[in-house]
Design an enzyme around this catalytic site. Structure first.
Site, PDB file in Angstrom:
ATOM      1  N   ARG A 148       0.851  -1.180   0.000  1.00  0.00           N
ATOM      2  CA  ARG A 148       0.000   0.000   0.000  1.00  0.00           C
ATOM      3  C   ARG A 148       0.892   1.238   0.000  1.00  0.00           C
ATOM      4  O   ARG A 148       1.898   1.288   0.710  1.00  0.00           O
ATOM      5  CB  ARG A 148      -0.928   0.016   1.223  1.00  0.00           C
ATOM      6  CG  ARG A 148      -2.069  -0.990   1.151  1.00  0.00           C
ATOM      7  CD  ARG A 148      -3.074  -0.618   0.062  1.00  0.00           C
ATOM      8  NE  ARG A 148      -4.215  -1.531  -0.003  1.00  0.00           N
ATOM      9  CZ  ARG A 148      -4.288  -2.584  -0.804  1.00  0.00           C
ATOM     10  NH1 ARG A 148      -3.252  -2.868  -1.593  1.00  0.00           N
ATOM     11  NH2 ARG A 148      -5.367  -3.342  -0.837  1.00  0.00           N
ATOM     12  N   GLU A 204      -2.257   7.518  -5.410  1.00  0.00           N
ATOM     13  CA  GLU A 204      -2.411   6.864  -6.708  1.00  0.00           C
ATOM     14  C   GLU A 204      -3.824   6.932  -7.283  1.00  0.00           C
ATOM     15  O   GLU A 204      -4.025   6.685  -8.468  1.00  0.00           O
ATOM     16  CB  GLU A 204      -2.000   5.390  -6.608  1.00  0.00           C
ATOM     17  CG  GLU A 204      -2.946   4.519  -5.816  1.00  0.00           C
ATOM     18  CD  GLU A 204      -2.511   3.055  -5.794  1.00  0.00           C
ATOM     19  OE1 GLU A 204      -3.331   2.208  -6.170  1.00  0.00           O
ATOM     20  OE2 GLU A 204      -1.367   2.766  -5.414  1.00  0.00           O
ATOM     21  N   ASP A 234       5.107  -0.299  -6.672  1.00  0.00           N
ATOM     22  CA  ASP A 234       3.948  -0.654  -7.495  1.00  0.00           C
ATOM     23  C   ASP A 234       2.706   0.036  -6.960  1.00  0.00           C
ATOM     24  O   ASP A 234       1.612  -0.120  -7.516  1.00  0.00           O
ATOM     25  CB  ASP A 234       3.757  -2.181  -7.474  1.00  0.00           C
ATOM     26  CG  ASP A 234       2.663  -2.652  -8.416  1.00  0.00           C
ATOM     27  OD1 ASP A 234       2.682  -2.227  -9.593  1.00  0.00           O
ATOM     28  OD2 ASP A 234       1.790  -3.430  -7.983  1.00  0.00           O
ATOM     29  N   HIS A 293       0.388  -0.402  -9.996  1.00  0.00           N
ATOM     30  CA  HIS A 293      -0.419  -1.322  -9.192  1.00  0.00           C
ATOM     31  C   HIS A 293      -0.794  -2.555 -10.020  1.00  0.00           C
ATOM     32  O   HIS A 293      -1.964  -2.943 -10.104  1.00  0.00           O
ATOM     33  CB  HIS A 293      -1.679  -0.624  -8.676  1.00  0.00           C
ATOM     34  CG  HIS A 293      -2.180  -1.199  -7.387  1.00  0.00           C
ATOM     35  ND1 HIS A 293      -2.579  -0.432  -6.317  1.00  0.00           N
ATOM     36  CD2 HIS A 293      -2.343  -2.479  -6.978  1.00  0.00           C
ATOM     37  CE1 HIS A 293      -2.964  -1.196  -5.322  1.00  0.00           C
ATOM     38  NE2 HIS A 293      -2.827  -2.461  -5.707  1.00  0.00           N
TER      39      HIS A 293
END
Length: 334
Positions: A237, A266, A261, A298
């Site tokens: 996260r 985001e 990632d 992600h």
């Protein structure tokens, strides 16, 4: 039952439709797909539905949950493991059924973690672009041999354990930290305190849920405890990392490299095509100026096996509610 499925992409529709037909061909759910993410602005799209199905960047605060309950929505189905975007106290006060997908193909995220580490370490993304332009120089592409290096796994649950096994297979020394350590991890690596892990690891990889106790766990103080020049990897996260602190550490060379990632802000970026837009997130744009930073959008979960499992478990959770049977994946009240 009619379900509003928010934040849908073409692949979500494919695998949810497939799971819907397989779960109960004679009595499938009615899935109403919405491209929009769920928020106070879009919650009205759930009118007429008995459940909503949401993803990691959908907003389910008290305002949204109260609106959902007012529309007659009875269930919130998370097609992910994390539930930090849900106000659980409000959900349970309103009597909403909240269920998640607690573990889906942990190897998918673990393998993506390895891909990030190998790409950033050996500069294969830069080498690819060079070769396409006819430049075969190796200068600037120097990496390290991972064999015998120390990898610290923060969070030794299923994904952390799968990641540890991969690095163990590469001949790395593996350290692990978790407030509730996995017994299985001890067969792969050594369980240590977080300070010891940070100080000894050449690579630190985060595999924890986002909670009050883990928010910005990587900050100015914890970065100072890390081995100078270490690599930091986050596939969990975004808010586990204090991004401005990480940028400062990259500038000072305390942090050797960063692979992420996930990103704290985001929601306005990931899962959207912003190639024709001006991205007005100055922190993200600053990150992208570093040659030793690698960002993916992600996609750690993004394999056929994981998407198939996510869809099947999500609809299983809803079937439990419909059929009045106990569901092992219910998120309890905090």
């Amino acid at each position: 039952m009619k379900i509003a499925v928010f934040s849908t992409q073409p692949y979500d529709r494919r695998f949810l439709d497939e799971a819907n037909l397989q779960s109960d061909p004679s009595n499938p759910f009615e899935l109403v797909y919405q491209d929009a993410s769920l928020s106070a602005r879009t919650v009205s799209l759930a009118q007429g539905c008995e459940a909503v199905c949401v993803f990691v960047n959908d907003v389910l605060d008290a305002e949204v949950l109260e609106a959902l309950a007012g529309y007659g929505v009875r269930a919130v189905l998370l097609r992910c493991a994390g539930f930090n975007n849900v106000d659980l106290q409000a959900a349970h006060r309103l009597g909403l059924f909240v269920a998640r997908v607690p573990a889906y193909s942990p190897e998918a995220v673990a393998e993506h973690t390895l891909a990030l580490v190998m790409t950033l370490n050996r500069h294969t993304h830069r080498a690819y672009n060079r070769v396409r332009e006819g430049n075969f120089m190796l200068d600037g592409l120097l990496g390290i041999t991972l064999h015998d290096k120390t990898v610290g796994i923060v969070g030794t649950g299923k994904i952390g354990l799968a990641t540890a096994r991969i690095f163990k297979g590469l001949g790395c020394r593996v350290l692990g930290y978790d407030p509730y350590p996995s017994a299985d991890f001890q067969a792969v690596g050594e369980v240590v305190e977080l300070d010891d892990l940070l100080g000894a690891s050449d690579i630190v990889s985060l595999h924890c849920p986002l909670m009050d106790s883990t928010r910005h766990m990587i900050n100015r103080e914890s970065i100072r405890q890390m081995k100078r020049g270490a690599m930091l990897v986050n596939t969990s996260r975004g808010a586990l990392i204090d991004t401005p602190a990480v940028i400062a550490a990259l500038k000072s060379r305390q942090l050797g490299s960063l692979a992420i990632d996930v990103y704290e802000q985001e929601a306005q970026l990931f899962f959207h095509d912003r190639s024709g837009d001006i991205i007005d997130d100055d922190v993200f744009q600053r990150l992208m100026t570093f040659p030793n930073v690698l960002v993916t959008g992600h996609q750690g979960f993004f394999t056929e096996e994981a998407l198939r499992e996510i869809s099947a478990v999500t609809l299983h959770n809803l079937s439990c509610l419909r059929d009045g049977v106990a569901c092992a994946n219910v998120v309890p009240a905090v």
